[in-house]
Design a protein around this motif. Structure first.
Motif, PDB file in Angstrom:
ATOM      1  N   GLN A  84      55.245  -4.058  -6.873  1.00  0.00           N
ATOM      2  CA  GLN A  84      54.633  -5.246  -5.998  1.00  0.00           C
ATOM      3  C   GLN A  84      53.225  -4.725  -5.297  1.00  0.00           C
ATOM      4  OE1 GLN A  84      57.840  -6.564  -3.456  1.00  0.00           O
ATOM      5  NE2 GLN A  84      58.893  -7.141  -5.115  1.00  0.00           N
ATOM      6  N   GLN A  85      53.340  -3.422  -4.847  1.00  0.00           N
ATOM      7  CA  GLN A  85      52.205  -2.883  -4.222  1.00  0.00           C
ATOM      8  C   GLN A  85      51.133  -2.912  -5.137  1.00  0.00           C
ATOM      9  OE1 GLN A  85      53.267   0.784  -2.136  1.00  0.00           O
ATOM     10  NE2 GLN A  85      54.980  -0.044  -1.165  1.00  0.00           N
ATOM     11  N   ILE A  86      51.448  -2.314  -6.484  1.00  0.00           N
ATOM     12  CA  ILE A  86      50.156  -2.053  -7.078  1.00  0.00           C
ATOM     13  C   ILE A  86      49.780  -3.249  -7.975  1.00  0.00           C
ATOM     14  CG2 ILE A  86      51.374  -1.290  -9.410  1.00  0.00           C
ATOM     15  CD1 ILE A  86      48.642   0.423  -7.682  1.00  0.00           C
ATOM     16  N   GLY A  87      50.795  -4.266  -8.011  1.00  0.00           N
ATOM     17  CA  GLY A  87      50.584  -5.402  -8.993  1.00  0.00           C
ATOM     18  C   GLY A  87      50.483  -5.472 -10.308  1.00  0.00           C
ATOM     19  N   LEU A  88      51.415  -4.678 -10.797  1.00  0.00           N
ATOM     20  CA  LEU A  88      52.010  -4.246 -12.482  1.00  0.00           C
ATOM     21  C   LEU A  88      53.180  -3.754 -12.353  1.00  0.00           C
ATOM     22  CD1 LEU A  88      48.576  -2.064 -13.214  1.00  0.00           C
ATOM     23  CD2 LEU A  88      49.312  -4.162 -14.383  1.00  0.00           C
ATOM     24  N   THR A  89      53.860  -4.039 -13.396  1.00  0.00           N
ATOM     25  CA  THR A  89      55.438  -3.754 -13.484  1.00  0.00           C
ATOM     26  C   THR A  89      55.541  -2.301 -14.003  1.00  0.00           C
ATOM     27  OG1 THR A  89      55.964  -5.951 -14.177  1.00  0.00           O
ATOM     28  CG2 THR A  89      57.512  -4.187 -14.953  1.00  0.00           C
ATOM     29  N   LEU A  90      55.922  -1.434 -13.099  1.00  0.00           N
ATOM     30  CA  LEU A  90      55.940  -0.057 -13.525  1.00  0.00           C
ATOM     31  C   LEU A  90      56.993   0.236 -14.201  1.00  0.00           C
ATOM     32  CD1 LEU A  90      54.880   1.273 -10.095  1.00  0.00           C
ATOM     33  CD2 LEU A  90      53.501   0.851 -11.912  1.00  0.00           C
ATOM     34  N   PRO A  91      57.056   0.878 -15.465  1.00  0.00           N
ATOM     35  CA  PRO A  91      58.377   1.106 -16.202  1.00  0.00           C
ATOM     36  C   PRO A  91      58.883   2.374 -16.006  1.00  0.00           C
ATOM     37  CG  PRO A  91      56.435   1.848 -17.639  1.00  0.00           C
ATOM     38  CD  PRO A  91      55.959   1.074 -16.294  1.00  0.00           C
ATOM     39  N   SER A  92      60.247   2.416 -16.032  1.00  0.00           N
ATOM     40  CA  SER A  92      61.254   3.534 -16.005  1.00  0.00           C
ATOM     41  C   SER A  92      60.774   4.522 -17.178  1.00  0.00           C
ATOM     42  CB  SER A  92      62.342   3.504 -15.738  1.00  0.00           C
ATOM     43  OG  SER A  92      63.192   4.583 -15.423  1.00  0.00           O
ATOM     44  N   GLY A  93      60.933   5.947 -16.773  1.00  0.00           N
ATOM     45  CA  GLY A  93      60.954   6.820 -18.024  1.00  0.00           C
ATOM     46  C   GLY A  93      59.451   7.421 -17.895  1.00  0.00           C
ATOM     47  N   ALA A  94      59.086   8.096 -19.205  1.00  0.00           N
ATOM     48  CA  ALA A  94      58.027   8.694 -19.331  1.00  0.00           C
ATOM     49  C   ALA A  94      57.434   8.500 -20.733  1.00  0.00           C
ATOM     50  CB  ALA A  94      58.112  10.148 -18.949  1.00  0.00           C
ATOM     51  N   GLY A  95      57.441   7.424 -21.210  1.00  0.00           N
ATOM     52  CA  GLY A  95      57.233   7.197 -22.763  1.00  0.00           C
ATOM     53  C   GLY A  95      55.744   6.605 -22.773  1.00  0.00           C
ATOM     54  N   THR A  96      55.329   6.201 -24.098  1.00  0.00           N
ATOM     55  CA  THR A  96      54.034   5.502 -24.089  1.00  0.00           C
ATOM     56  C   THR A  96      53.801   4.353 -23.341  1.00  0.00           C
ATOM     57  OG1 THR A  96      54.958   4.136 -25.803  1.00  0.00           O
ATOM     58  CG2 THR A  96      54.078   6.463 -26.562  1.00  0.00           C
ATOM     59  N   ALA A  97      54.848   3.599 -23.043  1.00  0.00           N
ATOM     60  CA  ALA A  97      54.626   2.352 -22.099  1.00  0.00           C
ATOM     61  C   ALA A  97      54.173   2.791 -20.519  1.00  0.00           C
ATOM     62  CB  ALA A  97      56.025   1.678 -21.840  1.00  0.00           C
ATOM     63  N   SER A  98      54.672   4.019 -20.192  1.00  0.00           N
ATOM     64  CA  SER A  98      54.087   4.752 -18.923  1.00  0.00           C
ATOM     65  C   SER A  98      52.690   4.926 -18.951  1.00  0.00           C
ATOM     66  CB  SER A  98      54.915   5.903 -18.466  1.00  0.00           C
ATOM     67  OG  SER A  98      56.249   5.352 -18.226  1.00  0.00           O
ATOM     68  N   ASP A  99      52.120   5.558 -20.030  1.00  0.00           N
ATOM     69  CA  ASP A  99      50.768   5.970 -20.351  1.00  0.00           C
ATOM     70  C   ASP A  99      49.907   4.638 -20.299  1.00  0.00           C
ATOM     71  OD1 ASP A  99      52.192   8.662 -20.963  1.00  0.00           O
ATOM     72  OD2 ASP A  99      51.586   8.168 -23.163  1.00  0.00           O
ATOM     73  N   LYS A 100      50.284   3.813 -20.982  1.00  0.00           N
ATOM     74  CA  LYS A 100      49.440   2.461 -21.118  1.00  0.00           C
ATOM     75  C   LYS A 100      49.570   2.061 -19.561  1.00  0.00           C
ATOM     76  CE  LYS A 100      50.703   1.325 -25.834  1.00  0.00           C
ATOM     77  NZ  LYS A 100      51.477   0.239 -26.644  1.00  0.00           N
ATOM     78  N   VAL A 101      50.398   1.835 -18.739  1.00  0.00           N
ATOM     79  CA  VAL A 101      50.325   1.319 -17.585  1.00  0.00           C
ATOM     80  C   VAL A 101      49.526   2.295 -16.661  1.00  0.00           C
ATOM     81  CG1 VAL A 101      51.448   0.819 -15.349  1.00  0.00           C
ATOM     82  CG2 VAL A 101      52.369   0.049 -17.643  1.00  0.00           C
ATOM     83  N   ALA A 102      49.465   3.394 -16.671  1.00  0.00           N
ATOM     84  CA  ALA A 102      49.077   4.210 -15.939  1.00  0.00           C
ATOM     85  C   ALA A 102      47.402   4.174 -16.320  1.00  0.00           C
ATOM     86  CB  ALA A 102      49.328   5.779 -16.249  1.00  0.00           C
ATOM     87  N   SER A 103      46.882   4.242 -17.404  1.00  0.00           N
ATOM     88  CA  SER A 103      45.676   3.872 -17.970  1.00  0.00           C
ATOM     89  C   SER A 103      44.990   2.637 -17.195  1.00  0.00           C
ATOM     90  CB  SER A 103      45.275   3.928 -19.270  1.00  0.00           C
ATOM     91  OG  SER A 103      45.962   2.640 -19.878  1.00  0.00           O
ATOM     92  N   GLN A 104      46.027   1.565 -17.082  1.00  0.00           N
ATOM     93  CA  GLN A 104      45.565   0.395 -16.301  1.00  0.00           C
ATOM     94  C   GLN A 104      45.084   0.678 -14.843  1.00  0.00           C
ATOM     95  OE1 GLN A 104      48.307  -2.454 -17.401  1.00  0.00           O
ATOM     96  NE2 GLN A 104      48.023  -2.404 -19.467  1.00  0.00           N
ATOM     97  N   ILE A 105      46.114   1.360 -14.429  1.00  0.00           N
ATOM     98  CA  ILE A 105      46.083   1.712 -12.966  1.00  0.00           C
ATOM     99  C   ILE A 105      44.772   2.501 -12.563  1.00  0.00           C
ATOM    100  CG2 ILE A 105      47.098   2.680 -10.936  1.00  0.00           C
ATOM    101  CD1 ILE A 105      49.853   2.262 -12.017  1.00  0.00           C
ATOM    102  N   LEU A 106      44.472   3.472 -13.426  1.00  0.00           N
ATOM    103  CA  LEU A 106      43.300   4.357 -13.258  1.00  0.00           C
ATOM    104  C   LEU A 106      42.007   3.296 -13.457  1.00  0.00           C
ATOM    105  CD1 LEU A 106      44.199   7.506 -15.561  1.00  0.00           C
ATOM    106  CD2 LEU A 106      43.649   7.550 -12.882  1.00  0.00           C
TER     107      LEU A 106
END
Length: 315
Positions: free
Chosen positions: A264-286
Motif C-alpha cells: 500500500q505504501q509503495i503503490g505496487l503489489t509486492l510478491p512473496s519469494g525471490a523469483g522473477t516476479a520480484s525482479d520485475k517489481v523491483a525494477s519498477q520501484i527503481l
C-alpha cells in the motif's frame, strides 16, 4: 544435543534427589527441585516428576546414575516411567514437555520484513491446537493462516518480532553489524529471552534449524541478553513440534500483514519469494522511486537487486 526425559513416580523423587545431590549446582529454575551437572550434561529434576537430561553424553550419564535401569524396571511394571515419555536416542526433546518453540518467516523473501516468533506450549494445549488445524505454515493457505493466527495470538503466550526491510538494510550487509545468519540468531534469542520473562520455566526450547549449533553459539556470544536454558536446533521442527508450528503461523501472518502494508505504501503489489516476479517489481520501484524507495520495501543484499538494475537498463 540429546534429550532424555524420565517421568518419575512421586515415590521415586526422593531417590532421584539423593542421586543427583553430589552433582547439584545453584540454579534459578523456580520449577526445579534439583539441577545437576555431570560429564557436560545438565540434569533437571522437576517437582512434576519429570527428569530432563540434556547433553551429548545423556545416555551414558543416565546409565551411570541408574536412571536407565529404573526405566527398564518401570517399563515392565508400568510405574516409574510412562511409555509415551520413555527415553529414546532420537536426540530430540519429547513432545510431552512444556516447550518454547521459535520460528522465522520472510528470510527467503526479497520483499517484506523478517518475522520471528517464540511461543510457549504445554501438553495441555495440544488437543486444542490440533483441533484448530495447527501445522507447518508452509502447508497452510494464506487465508487459513489469517484465520488461525489471531486465535493463537489470543491464547498462546508468545513474543513476536518484526525486522522491517528499512531496519534490515541498516543492520544486514557487507560492513554492517549482521549477516543473514547472525541477524536471525539475534532475533530468535531476543524473542525467547522476552518470552522467558513472562512464562513458567519451559522444559525445553526448540528452534527450527537454520544453521549449525556451533554457528548459532558463535553469533550468540555477541548478544547482550542471555538465558541459561539450553536450546535445540532441529530440522523441520515446525512439522514435529506444535510450539514451533504455532510460532510459524503467527510469524507468517505478521510477515503477510507487513507485505500488505508495504504494498500500500509503495503503490505496487509486492510478491512473496525471490523469483522473477520480484525482479520485475523491483525494477519498477527503481524506475519510480530509486534506491531509497527500494530499500524501504526489499532486502537490499539479495541478488534480486542487481537483477532489477539489469532489467532497468534494458528499458
Amino acid at each position: 544435543m540429546t534429550h532424555l526425559v524420565f517421568e518419575l513416580a512421586p515415590t521415586a523423587l526422593t531417590t532421584a534427589q539423593h542421586t543427583l545431590a553430589p552433582y547439584a549446582v545453584a540454579h534459578q529454575n523456580a520449577h526445579a527441585l534439583t539441577v545437576a551437572k555431570l560429564k557436560g550434561c545438565t540434569l533437571t529434576l522437576y517437582a512434576s516428576g519429570k527428569l530432563l537430561i540434556q547433553g551429548s553424553q545423556a545416555q551414558a550419564v543416565a546409565a551411570d546414575l541408574g536412571f536407565m535401569e529404573m526405566a527398564e524396571q518401570a517399563s515392565s511394571k508400568n510405574t516409574a516411567i510412562s511409555n509415551s515419555t520413555r527415553p529414546t536416542a532420537t536426540g530430540q526433546p519429547s513432545n510431552q514437555l512444556s516447550l518454547i518453540g521459535s520460528d522465522e518467516v520472510g528470510n527467503g523473501s526479497y520483499f517484506g520484513g523478517l518475522a520471528v516468533v517464540a511461543s510457549y506450549v504445554t501438553p495441555s494445549d495440544h488437543t486444542w491446537l490440533r483441533q484448530l488445524g495447527v501445522g507447518d505454515s508452509k502447508t497452510l493457505t494464506d487465508q487459513k493462516i489469517r484465520q488461525i493466527a489471531p486465535l493463537l495470538e489470543e491464547k498462546i503466550p508468545h513474543k513476536a518480532l518484526l525486522l522491517t526491510p528499512k531496519k534490515y538494510n541498516q543492520v544486514v550487509g557487507e560492513g554492517l553489524r549482521h549477516n543473514a545468519v547472525s541477524v536471525k540468531v539475534a532475533l530468535h534469542n531476543q524473542a525467547i529471552f522476552l518470552l522467558l520473562q513472562e512464562v513458567s520455566e519451559p522444559e525445553a526450547i526448540v528452534i527450527d534449524a537454520f544453521t549449525s549449533e556451533s554457528n548459532y553459539r558463535k553469533y550468540l556470544r555477541q548478544e547482550v541478553n542471555q538465558f541459561h536454558q539450553p536450546i535445540s536446533l532441529i530440522q523441520k521442527a515446525e512439522s514435529q513440534y506444535l510450539a514451533v508450528a504455532a510460532s510459524s503461523i503467527i510469524a507468517r501472518k505478521l510477515f503477510l500483514d507487513n507485505l500488505d502494508s508495504l504494498s500500500q505504501q509503495i503503490g505496487l503489489t509486492l510478491p512473496s519469494g525471490a523469483g522473477t516476479a520480484s525482479d520485475k517489481v523491483a525494477s519498477q520501484i527503481l524506475a519510480r522511486f530509486g534506491q531509497d524507495g527500494l530499500t524501504q520495501v526489499a532486502k537490499w543484499h539479495f541478488k534480486n537487486t542487481q537483477k532489477a538494475y539489469n532489467l532497468l537498463k534494458k528499458r
